[in-house]
Design a protein around this motif. Sequence first.
Motif, PDB file in Angstrom:
ATOM      1  N   GLU A  11      12.689  12.564   1.505  1.00 47.25           N
ATOM      2  CA  GLU A  11      13.159  10.687   1.462  1.00 47.25           C
ATOM      3  C   GLU A  11      11.130   9.984   1.027  1.00 47.25           C
ATOM      4  OE1 GLU A  11      15.406   8.991   1.939  1.00 47.25           O
ATOM      5  OE2 GLU A  11      16.853   9.740   1.157  1.00 47.25           O
ATOM      6  N   LEU A  12      10.552  10.772   2.096  1.00 50.21           N
ATOM      7  CA  LEU A  12       8.666  10.902   1.617  1.00 50.21           C
ATOM      8  C   LEU A  12       8.372  11.483   1.424  1.00 50.21           C
ATOM      9  CD1 LEU A  12       8.927   8.920   5.752  1.00 50.21           C
ATOM     10  CD2 LEU A  12       8.868   7.748   3.359  1.00 50.21           C
ATOM     11  N   VAL A  13       7.009  10.938   0.682  1.00 46.20           N
ATOM     12  CA  VAL A  13       6.165  11.815   0.037  1.00 46.20           C
ATOM     13  C   VAL A  13       5.391  12.487   1.215  1.00 46.20           C
ATOM     14  CG1 VAL A  13       4.833  11.694  -1.918  1.00 46.20           C
ATOM     15  CG2 VAL A  13       6.356  10.646  -2.072  1.00 46.20           C
ATOM     16  N   THR A  14       5.295  13.702   1.253  1.00 50.28           N
ATOM     17  CA  THR A  14       4.460  14.636   1.551  1.00 50.28           C
ATOM     18  C   THR A  14       3.894  14.901   0.983  1.00 50.28           C
ATOM     19  OG1 THR A  14       6.015  16.230   2.197  1.00 50.28           O
ATOM     20  CG2 THR A  14       5.566  13.699   4.319  1.00 50.28           C
ATOM     21  N   GLY A  15       2.830  15.128   0.388  1.00 55.55           N
ATOM     22  CA  GLY A  15       1.631  15.846  -0.340  1.00 55.55           C
ATOM     23  C   GLY A  15       2.697  15.897  -1.601  1.00 55.55           C
ATOM     24  N   GLU A  16       2.209  16.807  -2.242  1.00 51.77           N
ATOM     25  CA  GLU A  16       3.612  17.204  -3.750  1.00 51.77           C
ATOM     26  C   GLU A  16       3.808  18.556  -3.771  1.00 51.77           C
ATOM     27  OE1 GLU A  16       1.924  16.421  -8.036  1.00 51.77           O
ATOM     28  OE2 GLU A  16       1.186  15.640  -6.153  1.00 51.77           O
ATOM     29  N   PRO A  17       5.098  18.020  -3.741  1.00 52.07           N
ATOM     30  CA  PRO A  17       6.070  18.957  -3.846  1.00 52.07           C
ATOM     31  C   PRO A  17       6.242  20.204  -5.574  1.00 52.07           C
ATOM     32  CG  PRO A  17       7.288  16.375  -4.376  1.00 52.07           C
ATOM     33  CD  PRO A  17       5.329  16.416  -4.062  1.00 52.07           C
ATOM     34  N   LYS A  18       6.782  20.869  -4.670  1.00 53.73           N
ATOM     35  CA  LYS A  18       6.854  21.909  -6.285  1.00 53.73           C
ATOM     36  C   LYS A  18       7.691  21.651  -7.316  1.00 53.73           C
ATOM     37  CE  LYS A  18       9.801  25.853  -4.222  1.00 53.73           C
ATOM     38  NZ  LYS A  18       9.762  24.630  -3.085  1.00 53.73           N
ATOM     39  N   MET A  19       8.709  20.716  -7.162  1.00 53.83           N
ATOM     40  CA  MET A  19       9.648  19.905  -7.834  1.00 53.83           C
ATOM     41  C   MET A  19       9.782  18.639  -8.470  1.00 53.83           C
ATOM     42  SD  MET A  19      12.711  22.350  -7.566  1.00 53.83           S
ATOM     43  CE  MET A  19      13.216  23.255  -6.237  1.00 53.83           C
ATOM     44  N   ILE A  20       9.318  18.513  -7.744  1.00 50.16           N
ATOM     45  CA  ILE A  20       9.174  16.844  -8.521  1.00 50.16           C
ATOM     46  C   ILE A  20       7.363  16.477  -7.913  1.00 50.16           C
ATOM     47  CG2 ILE A  20       9.038  14.123  -8.843  1.00 50.16           C
ATOM     48  CD1 ILE A  20      11.233  15.997 -10.199  1.00 50.16           C
ATOM     49  N   THR A  73       5.423  13.012  -7.331  1.00 50.48           N
ATOM     50  CA  THR A  73       4.830  11.671  -7.067  1.00 50.48           C
ATOM     51  C   THR A  73       4.128  11.284  -7.319  1.00 50.48           C
ATOM     52  OG1 THR A  73       6.957  12.371  -6.474  1.00 50.48           O
ATOM     53  CG2 THR A  73       6.020   9.975  -6.026  1.00 50.48           C
ATOM     54  N   GLU A  74       4.174  10.043  -7.562  1.00 49.30           N
ATOM     55  CA  GLU A  74       2.617   9.087  -8.002  1.00 49.30           C
ATOM     56  C   GLU A  74       2.542   8.330  -6.990  1.00 49.30           C
ATOM     57  OE1 GLU A  74      -0.573   7.081 -11.325  1.00 49.30           O
ATOM     58  OE2 GLU A  74       1.460   6.130 -11.237  1.00 49.30           O
ATOM     59  N   VAL A  75       1.286   8.309  -6.306  1.00 50.01           N
ATOM     60  CA  VAL A  75       1.501   7.050  -5.034  1.00 50.01           C
ATOM     61  C   VAL A  75       0.219   5.971  -5.810  1.00 50.01           C
ATOM     62  CG1 VAL A  75       0.826   6.807  -2.953  1.00 50.01           C
ATOM     63  CG2 VAL A  75       1.771   8.735  -3.392  1.00 50.01           C
ATOM     64  N   ILE A  76       0.412   5.106  -5.783  1.00 49.99           N
ATOM     65  CA  ILE A  76      -0.613   3.621  -5.622  1.00 49.99           C
ATOM     66  C   ILE A  76      -0.922   3.100  -4.538  1.00 49.99           C
ATOM     67  CG2 ILE A  76      -0.826   1.176  -6.578  1.00 49.99           C
ATOM     68  CD1 ILE A  76       1.389   1.447  -9.125  1.00 49.99           C
ATOM     69  N   SER A  77      -2.351   3.505  -4.365  1.00 52.54           N
ATOM     70  CA  SER A  77      -2.794   3.550  -2.795  1.00 52.54           C
ATOM     71  C   SER A  77      -3.219   2.013  -2.658  1.00 52.54           C
ATOM     72  CB  SER A  77      -4.234   3.853  -2.871  1.00 52.54           C
ATOM     73  OG  SER A  77      -5.138   2.805  -3.546  1.00 52.54           O
ATOM     74  N   GLU A  78      -3.101   1.185  -3.622  1.00 53.86           N
ATOM     75  CA  GLU A  78      -3.066  -0.675  -3.296  1.00 53.86           C
ATOM     76  C   GLU A  78      -2.160  -1.169  -4.498  1.00 53.86           C
ATOM     77  OE1 GLU A  78      -6.673  -2.232  -1.673  1.00 53.86           O
ATOM     78  OE2 GLU A  78      -6.314  -1.896  -0.018  1.00 53.86           O
ATOM     79  N   PHE A  79      -1.600  -1.751  -4.342  1.00 54.56           N
ATOM     80  CA  PHE A  79      -0.980  -2.877  -5.107  1.00 54.56           C
ATOM     81  C   PHE A  79      -0.693  -4.557  -4.762  1.00 54.56           C
ATOM     82  CE2 PHE A  79       2.437  -4.357  -7.458  1.00 54.56           C
ATOM     83  CZ  PHE A  79       2.457  -4.518  -9.112  1.00 54.56           C
ATOM     84  N   THR A  98       0.886  -1.608  -0.178  1.00 54.58           N
ATOM     85  CA  THR A  98      -0.057   0.006  -0.042  1.00 54.58           C
ATOM     86  C   THR A  98       0.935   1.567   0.181  1.00 54.58           C
ATOM     87  OG1 THR A  98      -0.238  -0.363   2.268  1.00 54.58           O
ATOM     88  CG2 THR A  98      -2.021  -1.138   1.324  1.00 54.58           C
ATOM     89  N   ASP A  99       0.017   2.036  -0.667  1.00 52.01           N
ATOM     90  CA  ASP A  99       1.255   3.686  -0.534  1.00 52.01           C
ATOM     91  C   ASP A  99       2.090   3.581  -1.580  1.00 52.01           C
ATOM     92  OD1 ASP A  99      -1.125   4.724   1.113  1.00 52.01           O
ATOM     93  OD2 ASP A  99      -0.222   4.601   2.770  1.00 52.01           O
ATOM     94  N   LEU A 100       2.166   3.094  -2.868  1.00 46.29           N
ATOM     95  CA  LEU A 100       3.347   2.230  -2.906  1.00 46.29           C
ATOM     96  C   LEU A 100       4.172   3.917  -3.660  1.00 46.29           C
ATOM     97  CD1 LEU A 100       5.529   0.430  -4.565  1.00 46.29           C
ATOM     98  CD2 LEU A 100       3.973  -0.323  -5.501  1.00 46.29           C
ATOM     99  N   SER A 101       4.836   4.122  -3.754  1.00 42.74           N
ATOM    100  CA  SER A 101       5.545   4.756  -4.162  1.00 42.74           C
ATOM    101  C   SER A 101       8.052   5.204  -4.545  1.00 42.74           C
ATOM    102  CB  SER A 101       5.315   6.649  -4.190  1.00 42.74           C
ATOM    103  OG  SER A 101       5.786   6.974  -2.691  1.00 42.74           O
ATOM    104  N   LEU A 102       7.794   6.062  -5.616  1.00 44.59           N
ATOM    105  CA  LEU A 102       9.360   5.950  -5.567  1.00 44.59           C
ATOM    106  C   LEU A 102       9.585   7.354  -4.816  1.00 44.59           C
ATOM    107  CD1 LEU A 102       8.767   6.648  -9.435  1.00 44.59           C
ATOM    108  CD2 LEU A 102      10.177   4.585  -8.828  1.00 44.59           C
ATOM    109  N   LEU A 103      11.076   6.995  -4.859  1.00 46.27           N
ATOM    110  CA  LEU A 103      12.211   7.597  -3.457  1.00 46.27           C
ATOM    111  C   LEU A 103      12.753   8.194  -4.469  1.00 46.27           C
ATOM    112  CD1 LEU A 103      12.305   6.948  -0.489  1.00 46.27           C
ATOM    113  CD2 LEU A 103      13.791   5.476  -0.611  1.00 46.27           C
ATOM    114  N   TRP A 104      13.066   9.134  -4.260  1.00 48.85           N
ATOM    115  CA  TRP A 104      14.540   9.533  -5.466  1.00 48.85           C
ATOM    116  C   TRP A 104      14.799  10.918  -4.931  1.00 48.85           C
ATOM    117  CZ3 TRP A 104      12.847  15.356  -4.648  1.00 48.85           C
ATOM    118  CH2 TRP A 104      10.310  15.432  -4.572  1.00 48.85           C
TER     119      TRP A 104
END
Length: 1436
Positions: A796-805, A807-813, A773-779
């Motif tokens: 390191e962690l996605v905390t909302g939509e950053p202005k630089m990049i 990140t799409e989050v897959i809620s369940e995989f 769950t909450d699968l996303s890329l680390l960059w």
Amino acid sequence: MAQCVQSVQELIPDSFVPCVAALCSDEAERLTRLNHLSFAELLKPFSRLTSEVHMRDPNNQLHIIKNLKIAVSNIITQPPQPGAIRKLLNDVVSGSQPAEGLVANVITAGDYDLNISATTPWFESYRETFLQSMPASDHEFLNHYLACMLVASSSEAEPVEQFSKLSQEQHRIQHNSDYSYPKWFIPNTLKYYVLLHDVSAGDEQRAESIYEEMKQKYGTQGCYLLKINSRTSNRASDEQIPDPWSQYLQKNSIQNQESYEDGPCTITSNKNSDSNLLSLDGLDNEVKVDGLPNNFRAHPLQLDSSSDASNSIDGPDHVKSASSLHETKKANTGIIHGACLTLTDHDRIRQFIQEFTFRGLLPHIEKTIRQLNDQLISRKGLSRSLFSATKKWFSGSKVPEKSINELKNTSGLLYPPEAPELQIRKMADLCFLVQHYDLAYSCYHTAKKDFLNDQAMLYAAGALEMAAVSAFLQPGAPRPYPAHYMDTAIQTYRDICKNMVLAERCVLLSAEILKSQSKYSEAAALLIRLTSEDSDLRSALLLEQAAHCFINMKSPMVRKYAFHMILAGHRFSKAGQKKHALRCYCQAMQVYKGKGWSLAEDHINFTIGRQSYTLRQLDNAVSAFRHILINESKQSAAQQGAFLREYLYVYKNVSQLSPDGPLPQLPLPYINSSATRVFFGHDRRPADGEKQAATHVSLDQEYDSESSQQWRELEEQVVAVVNRGVVPSNFYPTQYCLNSYSDNSRFPLAVVEEPITVEVAFRNPLKVPLLLTDLSLLWKFQPKDTSGKDNEEVKELVTGEPKMIGTEVISEFLINSEESKVARLKLFPHHIGELHILGVVYNLGTIQGCMTVDGIGSLPGCHTGKHSLSMSVRGRQDLEIQGPRLNNTKEEKTSIKYGPDRRLDPIITEEMPLLEVFFIHFPTGLLCGEIRKAYVEFVNVSKSPLTGLKVVSKRPEFFTFGGNTAVLTPLSPSASENCSAYKTVATDSTAVCTALISSASSVDFGIGIGSQPEVIPVPLPDTVLLPGASVQLPMWLRGPDEEGVHEINFLFYYESVKKQPKIRHRILRHTAVICTSRSLNVRATVCRSNSLEDEEGRGGNMLVFVDVENTNTSEAGVKEFHIVQVSSSSKHWKFQKSVNLSENKDAKLASREKGKFCFKAIRCKEKEVATQSSEKYTFADIIFGNEQIISSASPCADFFYRSLSSELKKPQAQPSVHTEKQSLEDAVRLIQKCSEVDLNIVVLWKAYVVEDSKQLILEGQHHVILHTIGKEAFSCPQKQEPPEMELLKFFRPENTTVPLRPSVEQLSNLIKTSLHYPESFNHPFHQKSLCLVPVTLLLSNCSKADVDVIVDLRHKTTSPEALEIHGSFTWLGQTQYKLQLKSQEIHSLQLKACFVHTGVYNLGTPRVFAKLSDQVTVFETSQQNSMPALIIINNV
């Protein structure tokens, strides 16, 4: 067994030592307490004698005792409770752990290298404590008290009176029937009076005078003045005095606590504190135990049995848990023992022990042995002493011992204390205690016989045990160790007496003896025999020792070692010894690891994980559980599910300890890093009705090296055209999708605001599903700003939509059991800079199917016990891709080096235009040669304008956007009715069969000299496509000539109006798949016309025969084909008219029908040719319908030129040029040219198709390219028959070059001949017998050189068949003519033929030879005979 600090010869004497009781007055106890010690503890470090001791045996022989040790202990009137002893042993074992940083032994056995701790101090501590804490029993006397020290203080008011009281007290304890404990060796116990004197506080003279009084009363041998406490306690810190007590007190043995014992209620009264201790898990060493302070009572011995509970709680100290033991140690280390004692005092205590032993104890023992010996002699009437009788017993015939099974269970038999059998046993024990093993063995042996005779099994077993030990310890040449004695003793204790404690003592001693004799196998068997269910701790320790036996053998038994270590670990675990259990499993793991015993490995890892978790060694626990999950597990699904839940539970606890720490690396699911694919750009739009988006590149396409090479070549081709024919050195093919096959050595370029998709290949190795769950890329991103400064932002962690990049989050995989599945994760760069994709971050959990708990199906998410079914932990996995192996330089070839793989490190560049292409009404199926009109829509979906749009394809003959000819031809009404793709003109029906001429230059259609026909500029209006704009252009398609499925690749190339330094151009790919079905097959031949009439001027007419066959099978629904027009296109020739003989004007072909057409072709006029540029083609249309299709306009001419250019691209064999042969080759070229013709035919047709009960009209065109006179040409390529297999021929290549010769066929085309004569000739033969007919022979030079001609009329037809058909005749006049014909000259010869009777004659007999005038070598050959020239001679 493991190595021990003591040898067995030291161990046994130390385990069986003379026992001395101590009874102190309150005041004496107070003096010793100043040193935080009881009196017995005070003596402990000094209880071993430093010198040898001598005594005499009953035979008056001198006997030497070495290293004698005595055990002094306070009197305890209550036997130790089994529970307390068990607890103590448990504490001793848990308190003894392997030393930190201990260097383990490395044992190499076979292919195993094992790190094994050579010593097992916990076992030694256990054994020592076990032997010391054995309660005294009636069947043996080894630990009965031999003497009693009565201790009083010199500071007491009446010390002598106090001694009397103590003496009476001792007497009461020994002889009163109320006290069954402790046990005393003989009724006449030695009493030794000790006066303690406090040097620092007491009056020395008084002490001396009291001592004198004692000597008077008790004799000098029976009393002692011991001076202690020479220094005051406040001076304690001035000098460091060694503390010899701590090592003894820490062992925490029963004797240490005897002085704190408070009477018979000790254990029971302590229940409240005990329960509170045992509720602990026994693992956490830091737990502080309240209720057991380390303070001491003023009087150590409370004899009163009604002692109240409140007093007893702060007294006893040996009921401790494993945790409090540690506390005691810490407390003990904090307390200085012997704080008031100086080194002189130490010496005084040592001296006191020596005096006591020399003067008191040993004489007492010696005397007792003599008395017992005398009693035995008198009672049994034996010879002078037992000692001399030994030989007799042994030399006599041995009575076979009865086996245990025969003996009745009489272990309950008790002897009275004065029984002679017991006296022998007493004497044996005394001899054993003073190391007189010969005599001891004799006595044990005798006693054994007596006991066996009486069937007193407990006594017999005791005698057998000690006889075996004595036999082993005998000095000199020892007799063999009687192991069978021990076996019998163990069996008796265990099976008959049911006394496991004594059986255990036997096993410990015997195993130690066998080990010393290197009999490891027997020792192991013995140790394993005593493992049982009644004591887990004992079983664990013995199994561990058995394991050490197996590894210490001459040829180590590694797997047996490991197996018994596992068993020991299991028992340690049951006994609550978690640390030891963990250690055993870890040691065994060394053997099982990596040997393919996966189930065993799983079990060990699982246990290690659990034990580590219980011991709060969370990292170890996580690591062990991780191993279970990442190895290819052969466990069942349920077991794997359990492992996974356990792992998640442990991980959860670890992560909760450091919630802000770095994310942990998760072991599941597996990621195949090298299969990671990276795609730059938007996803392809789905087809929208008739609109179909360009296929471009997507992650759904499989990699194909062949097609990727084709795309690369196409891109190189278009880049070369743009850069004036040269591919720039810094050109690098565009890669939209990076995978393990692509070249990833450079940093890929991505465009800002265009998504980057990373496809990660997951594999679930387990048989249970995994839910991410909450699968996303680390960059990590390093933005570049306009000033050029770098500032790094690490996300390191996605905390909302950053202005630089973004990140799409897959809620369940969800990854099902043993499934491989890819996840596509997107990033949206909003800023230019350097991006590094590090890995993926997700919550790992599992979905549990509907489990049934107590008959109720529980849903995922509900809790059962401590695990929630949908438990998950957050963690990460890194994507680390190994680059390709380098193999270029010598250094790289000889070593293993890998290049970089940078597919996950894109550089984000500035905005670029982005083109999307849509195809409207694009067909999927066509007839071969069918023309269809479609539309292409170009859309710029970016914010930048694009320009320089070109399309490149390997199949340019398939499509066209139309030439740039501005022929504004009015469309006929029928063309617009039928939505025809052609430009047509309505024609007059009178103009049948004659050609309509037009012309066009190939340059207008993109086929010029030196041009690349594959690269086609797209005619955008104003050549620029603005942001958001779209343009629709017509596109004509022509079905390829071969039937089947065709994949046609289009590559669209475009650039940004604003030049970019990093990306110069962009491309868009499209693959069209077209299925073509058969339509028409056109074959054509051309031959010279023999007719002389030539309206257009000089000769050189040709006949063109065109065969059209309908090869279409009826599946396509085609009813019939109409040939609507045949056009010629050539630089030098043109159709003049159709010479079809049939009057049927409409040319229809039903299925499998064939039509034949004949056309007359003439040369173009000289003036036309002269004024033309070399690229000008003349088109001539012969129409079979009502309207003319303008073949020189789009799209007819486009496709014609495209097919022509693809034909011209085929390699032509060029003859090599040598100067000496130049003239020869020129001649050959001239001769070849005679038979060449460059005439191209375009057949235009319509097909009537019935589809869904509607009639459609399809149209198309076929091309035939004629090169050579008389040679058949085809519209579609002919299938080549495979050549038959031939034998291999080996030959030596000759150096002589074969001279170039034109073929006979080519030579025969130099001169064209034709005969002109009347078809029939009437002659009156009755008037004149000879008939003369004038014949004109017309010779026409076809070449552009002078030709010498010889005409020979002497040729006769010799074949009889010819003579039968055609009669014979004669030519009159000159029989041979020699002529020279200039270039393309026509010459006529007047000949006469002579006939003698009527008939049909063939006049085609003249033979014509020709050669080039300026050639020395005569390429002389007979010129082709025309068809038979028949004449009919009639008689009138």
